[in-house]
Scaffold this motif. Structure first.
Motif, short mmCIF file in Angstrom:
data_model
loop_
_atom_site.label_atom_id
_atom_site.label_comp_id
_atom_site.label_asym_id
_atom_site.label_seq_id
_atom_site.Cartn_x
_atom_site.Cartn_y
_atom_site.Cartn_z
N LEU A 197 0.82 -1.21 0.00
CA LEU A 197 0.00 0.00 0.00
C LEU A 197 0.85 1.26 0.00
CD1 LEU A 197 -2.90 -0.96 2.44
CD2 LEU A 197 -2.95 -0.78 -0.04
N VAL A 198 1.77 1.35 0.92
CA VAL A 198 2.55 2.58 1.04
C VAL A 198 3.54 2.74 -0.09
CG1 VAL A 198 4.14 3.87 2.50
CG2 VAL A 198 2.29 2.57 3.53
N PHE A 199 4.39 1.72 -0.30
CA PHE A 199 5.43 1.88 -1.31
C PHE A 199 4.89 1.89 -2.73
CE2 PHE A 199 8.35 0.59 2.14
CZ PHE A 199 9.21 1.67 2.05
N VAL A 200 3.82 1.12 -2.98
CA VAL A 200 3.21 1.16 -4.30
C VAL A 200 2.66 2.56 -4.58
CG1 VAL A 200 1.26 0.36 -5.68
CG2 VAL A 200 2.68 -1.30 -4.46
N SER A 201 2.00 3.14 -3.59
CA SER A 201 1.46 4.50 -3.75
C SER A 201 2.58 5.52 -3.85
CB SER A 201 0.56 4.84 -2.56
OG SER A 201 -0.53 3.94 -2.49
N LEU A 202 3.60 5.34 -3.03
CA LEU A 202 4.71 6.29 -3.03
C LEU A 202 5.45 6.29 -4.36
CD1 LEU A 202 6.27 8.30 -1.27
CD2 LEU A 202 7.74 6.42 -0.55
N ARG A 203 5.56 5.13 -4.97
CA ARG A 203 6.27 5.01 -6.24
C ARG A 203 5.64 5.92 -7.30
NH1 ARG A 203 9.54 0.80 -8.09
NH2 ARG A 203 9.77 0.73 -10.36
N GLY A 204 4.32 6.08 -7.22
CA GLY A 204 3.63 6.89 -8.21
C GLY A 204 3.96 8.37 -8.14
N VAL A 205 4.47 8.83 -6.99
CA VAL A 205 4.78 10.26 -6.85
C VAL A 205 6.27 10.51 -7.04
CG1 VAL A 205 2.84 10.54 -5.28
CG2 VAL A 205 5.14 10.25 -4.34
N CYS A 206 7.05 9.43 -7.26
CA CYS A 206 8.49 9.58 -7.39
C CYS A 206 8.90 9.99 -8.81
CB CYS A 206 9.20 8.27 -7.04
SG CYS A 206 9.26 7.89 -5.29
N THR A 207 9.98 10.71 -8.89
CA THR A 207 10.64 10.97 -10.17
C THR A 207 11.43 9.72 -10.54
OG1 THR A 207 12.60 11.83 -9.04
CG2 THR A 207 10.89 13.43 -9.63
N GLU A 208 12.06 9.73 -11.70
CA GLU A 208 12.90 8.59 -12.08
C GLU A 208 14.00 8.38 -11.04
OE1 GLU A 208 15.73 7.09 -15.81
OE2 GLU A 208 14.40 8.82 -16.04
N LYS A 209 14.57 9.46 -10.59
CA LYS A 209 15.59 9.40 -9.55
C LYS A 209 15.03 8.79 -8.27
CE LYS A 209 18.15 12.63 -6.56
NZ LYS A 209 18.44 14.08 -6.31
N GLY A 210 13.81 9.17 -7.93
CA GLY A 210 13.17 8.64 -6.73
C GLY A 210 12.85 7.17 -6.85
N VAL A 211 12.41 6.73 -8.04
CA VAL A 211 12.08 5.32 -8.25
C VAL A 211 13.33 4.46 -8.09
CG1 VAL A 211 11.39 3.62 -9.97
CG2 VAL A 211 10.09 5.75 -9.73
N VAL A 212 14.43 4.91 -8.65
CA VAL A 212 15.69 4.17 -8.53
C VAL A 212 16.07 4.01 -7.07
CG1 VAL A 212 18.17 4.25 -8.98
CG2 VAL A 212 16.57 4.83 -10.80
N GLU A 213 15.94 5.08 -6.31
CA GLU A 213 16.31 5.03 -4.88
C GLU A 213 15.32 4.18 -4.09
OE1 GLU A 213 18.75 5.99 -1.60
OE2 GLU A 213 19.01 6.02 -3.77
N LEU A 214 14.06 4.27 -4.45
CA LEU A 214 13.03 3.47 -3.76
C LEU A 214 13.26 1.98 -4.00
CD1 LEU A 214 10.49 3.63 -2.02
CD2 LEU A 214 9.13 3.69 -4.11
N ASP A 215 13.60 1.63 -5.23
CA ASP A 215 13.88 0.24 -5.55
C ASP A 215 15.10 -0.26 -4.78
OD1 ASP A 215 11.75 0.04 -7.23
OD2 ASP A 215 12.89 0.35 -9.08
#
Length: 220
Positions: A197-215
């Motif tokens: 729930l949290v990380f799936v939702s958070l991924r949608g607001v991330c930039t490409e840079k944010g997605v890389v870091e989240l992963d």
């Protein structure tokens, strides 16, 4: 920023610490530690005031002189633990370089904490009016923190620049409320709830840079 369920509120009228003898203050602390440990292990309703008094080898009269009801004791315990957690998180995240490192730290702390807390605690705590009000007041406090966190993430380039950080903060808040209202913690672990729930939702607001870091965080 999500699931930070406990903070400061006016749950009860208490004597100022300066008006309490050192022995009585130490006893208050011991009572809270003993009661909250039992609540976390067994749930609030399963623990009687007699159990707390017996565990501390004090009389019920002494216990009731300090905390008139179990609900008062619960609420004071929530207050103390919330302040402690906030202090610990502040110390743990002070050297974090960005919001993603902060997120990882909070995530790890939440998972560790959930391993020592019974599902029954989450079910029971909302059945006490004072505790429920405590959580509502907490949400007001966390709303501002969440919004500032998202705003910082935008400034650091991890979250999308076109994101309305105030609205996003409210939406994440709704996610947390939905989880509690529907008791999803009975079906899924805290780790599963965070991941799906949290990380799936958070991924949608991330930039490409944010997605890389989240992963990277999720693989860590």
């Amino acid at each position: 920023m999500i699931f930070l369920y406990l903070c400061m509120t006016k749950c009860m009228n208490m004597q100022e610490t300066k008006d309490i003898s050192p022995y009585r203050q130490r006893l208050k602390t011991r009572i809270i530690e003993t009661a909250m440990a039992a609540f976390a292990e067994k749930g609030v309703r399963a623990v009687k005031m007699d159990d707390v008094a017996s565990a501390l080898s004090i009389s019920k009269r002494t216990l009731y002189e300090i905390y008139a009801t179990k609900e008062v004791l619960l609420c004071e315990g929530l207050k103390v633990y919330a302040a402690r957690r906030e202090k610990d998180l502040t110390a743990a995240t002070k050297d974090c370089r960005n919001v993603m490192e902060i997120l990882l730290t909070i995530y790890k702390r939440k998972i560790e904490g959930s391993q020592h807390t019974s599902i029954m605690f989450y079910k029971d705590v909302v059945k006490y009016p004072m505790a429920l009000q405590f959580l509502k007041d907490q949400n007001e406090h966390n709303r501002e923190l969440s919004q500032q966190f998202i705003k910082r993430g935008i400034q650091e380039g991890y979250f999308r620049s076109d994101l309305d950080y105030k609205l996003a903060g409210r939406l994440f808040e709704i996610l947390g409320k939905y989880i509690m209202d529907n008791q999803l913690y009975e079906i899924y672990s805290i780790q599963e709830l965070f991941h799906n729930l949290v990380f799936v939702s958070l991924r949608g607001v991330c930039t490409e840079k944010g997605v890389v870091e989240l992963d990277r965080i999720m693989k860590g």
